[in-house]
Motif scaffolding. Structure first.
Motif, PDB file in Angstrom:
ATOM      1  N   LEU A 220       1.187  -1.143   0.074  1.00  0.00           N
ATOM      2  CA  LEU A 220      -0.008   0.132   0.204  1.00  0.00           C
ATOM      3  C   LEU A 220       0.643   0.900   0.103  1.00  0.00           C
ATOM      4  CD1 LEU A 220      -2.369  -1.371   2.752  1.00  0.00           C
ATOM      5  CD2 LEU A 220      -2.159  -0.919  -0.029  1.00  0.00           C
ATOM      6  N   GLY A 223      -1.003   4.135   5.223  1.00  0.00           N
ATOM      7  CA  GLY A 223      -1.561   3.728   5.999  1.00  0.00           C
ATOM      8  C   GLY A 223      -2.789   4.472   5.849  1.00  0.00           C
ATOM      9  N   ALA A 230       2.194   1.054   4.874  1.00  0.00           N
ATOM     10  CA  ALA A 230       1.581  -0.067   5.516  1.00  0.00           C
ATOM     11  C   ALA A 230       1.162  -0.907   4.351  1.00  0.00           C
ATOM     12  CB  ALA A 230       0.291   0.679   5.029  1.00  0.00           C
ATOM     13  N   PHE A 232      -0.912  -4.795   3.038  1.00  0.00           N
ATOM     14  CA  PHE A 232      -1.929  -5.752   3.013  1.00  0.00           C
ATOM     15  C   PHE A 232      -1.766  -7.200   3.059  1.00  0.00           C
ATOM     16  CE2 PHE A 232      -6.231  -7.241   0.739  1.00  0.00           C
ATOM     17  CZ  PHE A 232      -7.283  -7.994   2.135  1.00  0.00           C
ATOM     18  N   TYR A 256      -5.862   1.734   2.015  1.00  0.00           N
ATOM     19  CA  TYR A 256      -5.602   1.099   3.590  1.00  0.00           C
ATOM     20  C   TYR A 256      -7.130   1.524   3.927  1.00  0.00           C
ATOM     21  CZ  TYR A 256      -4.569   0.557   8.170  1.00  0.00           C
ATOM     22  OH  TYR A 256      -4.793   0.054   9.872  1.00  0.00           O
ATOM     23  N   ASN A 260      -9.968  -1.508   5.199  1.00  0.00           N
ATOM     24  CA  ASN A 260     -10.664  -1.207   6.145  1.00  0.00           C
ATOM     25  C   ASN A 260     -11.818  -0.742   6.343  1.00  0.00           C
ATOM     26  OD1 ASN A 260     -10.497  -0.800   9.168  1.00  0.00           O
ATOM     27  ND2 ASN A 260     -10.930   0.334   9.025  1.00  0.00           N
TER      28      ASN A 260
END
Length: 533
Positions: A220, A223, A230, A232, A256, A260
Motif C-alpha cells: 500500500l 496507511g 502499510a 495488506f 488502506y 478497512n
C-alpha cells in the motif's frame, strides 16, 4: 560478510504441493544441479524421468515411522547449516561424509487445509510437519550460503537468478527467501497453536495468533495517513468471503482506508440473508451511514442513501446480491469509492467501468454472520484476542418489559435496527423504519449524545428528501448497549420513536422501563450487547 553470489550445485526437494515441481526440477537439472528428494517427491520426479538421489542415501537410514522420521539427520542438517568458508565446518563435513546442500525446496504438510476441511483431530495431528520446518529454519538461518524456497511462486525467481548469475543465486534473493521462510514457519506454528488453544477451555498461558501469519496481497502507498507505511496480507486457512477473497474487476488500487471500510461494509451486509431480501450497506469511515432492505438492490440502495446522502458521498457500497445494471446505474450517480458484491452482471460491470477510478470487487459469496472466529487488536506491549461477535438477533429471545408490546411491524424493524447497531461504533444508536435506517448516531462518549445525533441525522435526511417531518417519527430505535439513564431513551421518544430494543442489564433498568412506559414506548431486551470499539 556474505558472498553476493552462492552457486547452486545440489538441491533438496521435499514438497507436499507438487504444483510446478517437475518443471522446476527439470530446469534445475538442465542447469547441472544434482537433485535429492524424499518419499512422494522422489517418486514424482523419477516417474518424470529425472535422476534423483534419495535422502536415505545421504543419511544412511530409511524413512521410518510412516514417514515421521526421514530428514532429521546430520547428513541433511549438516549440509544445510555448514558455513562454507569456515575451515572447521568444512573439516567436519569431510570427516563425516556430509555433502553441502545449496538449495532447499520445501512446502509443508497441509495442516491448515486439513483443519479447514473439518478433519478429525488425529488427522490434523498427522498433518503437522516436523522435518520440513526444521529444514526450512536451518536453511534460512544459513542463507549466507543457502537458498530456501517455501512457495511455488518463487520457482521462477530462482531460475531467473541462476540464469542471470551463471548458476548462482544473489544474496538479496537469498535474504528475501529466508525472511519468507521464517514467516511461513511462524504462520504454520501459529495455526497449530491457535487450534490447540481452542481445545483448551481456559486462556492458554502463552498464545500466538494465526491471523498474524499471512501472505502479501498488496503493498500500500501508505496507511491511515501518508506518513505511515502499510501493507495488506491474506491469512491462510478457510477464507471468509470479503475484501481479502475479492477479485477486483476494475478501478484504481485500493488504499488502506478503502480496505478497512470495505471490510466493515461487507461484514455488515452479510448480516442480511440474500435468499430472504436484497440489502445494501453504505459505509463511511468504518461506520454505516445508511442500511436498507428491499425487494431489489436498487430499492434497497435508494432507501439506504436517503438515510444520510451527505455522508454517502465518497463512501463504500456493499450489496448482498449480484450487482445488476439497474442498481449500478443508480450507485454511480454520486461519487463512490468502492462497490463490493458477491458478483456482478456483465452489463453492471460495464456501467461501473465508465467510472475509471471506482473499484468494483466481487467476493463469490456472503460471509456467515454466525461463523466462529477470532479478532485481535494490538495494545502497547501486547495484544488482545477475543471471539468474533457472531451473535445474531434472530437467535435472541426478545423480552418485552413495557406495558405495551411492539406491533409485528415494530418488531421486524427492531430486529433490523439491532442487526445494524452491531456494526456501528459504540456508543451506537440506530433509528429504523420499514426495513431501512433513518438516523444513525455513532462513536460518541455519551449514549444520549449518540441518540441526539441520530435524531438530528433523521431530521436532516427528511429535509434533504423534502419531507415535512423527521424520518424518526414513527421509527424504532436500537441501542448497542443498555441505557444507563433514561435520558437517551427520552431523547429517542422526543424524536418520535415508538419502540426500543436494547440489551438491558443496567442497575437502572427499572427506571428506564418506567420512563418508556410513561412515554408510551414499547421496549424489548435482547440480553446481548454489541459493543464495537
Amino acid at each position: 560478510m556474505a558472498s553476493d553470489l552462492s552457486r547452486i550445485s545440489r538441491a533438496l526437494l521435499s514438497v507436499s504441493d507438487k504444483t510446478g515441481l517437475v518443471e522446476f526440477a527439470r530446469a534445475l537439472a538442465a542447469r547441472g544441479v544434482t537433485l535429492v528428494s524424499t518419499g512422494g517427491t522422489h517418486r514424482a520426479l523419477t516417474e518424470a524421468g529425472l535422476t534423483v538421489t534419495e535422502v536415505s542415501d545421504l543419511t544412511g537410514f530409511p524413512e521410518m515411522m510412516d514417514g515421521r522420521v526421514k530428514t532429521l539427520h546430520p547428513g541433511v542438517h549438516g549440509g544445510l547449516l555448514a558455513i562454507r568458508d569456515n575451515p572447521e565446518h568444512q573439516a567436519a563435513m569431510l570427516a563425516h561424509g556430509i555433502a553441502a546442500i545449496d538449495l532447499l525446496v520445501v512446502n509443508l504438510y497441509p495442516f491448515e487445509a486439513t483443519l479447514a476441511a473439518g478433519k478429525p483431530a488425529a488427522e490434523c495431528i498427522e498433518n503437522i510437519d516436523i522435518g520440513g520446518p526444521a529444514m526450512i529454519r536451518a536453511a534460512a538461518k544459513n542463507h549466507k550460503d543457502v537458498a530456501v524456497v517455501v512457495d511455488v511462486a518463487d520457482y521462477a525467481a530462482v531460475l531467473a537468478d541462476l540464469d542471470a548469475h551463471d548458476g548462482a543465486v544473489a544474496f538479496a534473493t537469498r535474504r528475501r527467501l529466508a525472511q519468507k521462510a521464517y514467516a511461513r514457519t511462524a504462520s504454520y506454528d501459529a495455526a497449530i497453536s491457535t487450534w490447540l488453544a481452542g481445545e483448551i477451555e481456559a486462556a492458554p498461558e502463552t498464545q500466538t495468533f494465526r491471523a498474524l501469519g499471512g501472505t502479501l496481497a498488496q503493498g500500500l502507498r501508505y496507511g491511515e495517513n501518508p506518513h505511515m507505511k502499510a501493507a495488506f496480507y491474506r491469512t491462510a486457512g478457510a477464507p471468509r468471503p470479503g475484501v481479502a477473497t475479492a477479485r477486483q474487476l476494475q478501478g484504481k488500487e485500493l488504499s488502506y482506508n478503502n480496505i478497512n471500510d470495505t471490510d466493515a461494509a461487507y461484514e455488515a451486509v452479510s448480516e442480511f440473508d440474500p435468499a430472504r431480501t436484497a440489502a445494501v450497506v453504505i459505509v463511511k469511515h468504518a461506520n454505516p451511514c445508511g442500511v436498507a432492505e428491499g425487494a431489489s438492490l436498487i430499492e434497497a440502495y435508494e432507501r439506504a442513501l436517503r438515510c444520510d446522502p451527505v455522508s454517502a458521498f465518497g463512501g463504500i457500497v456493499a450489496l448482498n446480491r449480484t450487482l445488476d445494471a439497474e442498481a449500478a446505474k443508480k450507485i454511480v450517480e454520486i461519487f463512490t469509492e468502492v462497490i463490493i458484491a458477491p458478483d456482478a452482471t456483465e452489463e453492471a460491470a460495464a456501467i461501473v467501468a465508465a467510472k475509471k477510478n471506482l473499484r468494483l470487487l466481487t467476493t463469490g459469496g456472503v460471509a456467515d454472520p454466525r461463523a466462529p472466529g477470532q479478532a485481535w487488536r494490538t495494545v502497547a506491549g501486547g495484544f488482545l484476542v477475543q471471539d468474533r461477535d457472531n451473535a445474531v438477533v434472530d437467535d435472541m429471545p426478545l423480552k418485552v418489559v413495557t406495558r405495551r408490546a411492539p406491533t409485528e411491524a415494530e418488531l421486524s424493524d427492531l430486529r433490523f435496527a439491532f442487526r445494524v447497531a452491531k456494526h456501528v461504533k459504540s456508543n451506537a444508536i440506530v433509528y429504523a423504519k420499514d426495513g431501512a435506517t433513518v438516523g444513525i448516531g455513532a462513536g460518541q462518549m455519551s449514549r444520549v449524545d449518540s441518540s441526539r445525533i441520530a435524531a438530528w441525522k433523521a431530521a436532516e435526511a427528511a429535509k434533504a428528501a423534502g419531507l415535512p417531518e423527521s424520518l424518526a417519527r414513527g421509527a424504532v430505535v436500537a441501542s448497542d448497549a443498555f441505557f444507563p439513564f433514561a435520558d437517551g431513551l427520552l431523547a429517542a421518544a422526543e424524536a418520535g420513536a415508538t419502540a426500543v430494543i436494547q440489551p438491558g442489564g443496567s442497575m437502572r433498568d427499572d427506571a428506564v422501563i418506567q420512563a418508556a412506559d410513561e412515554a408510551g414506548l414499547a421496549m424489548v431486551l435482547t440480553g446481548h450487547r454489541h459493543f464495537r470499539h
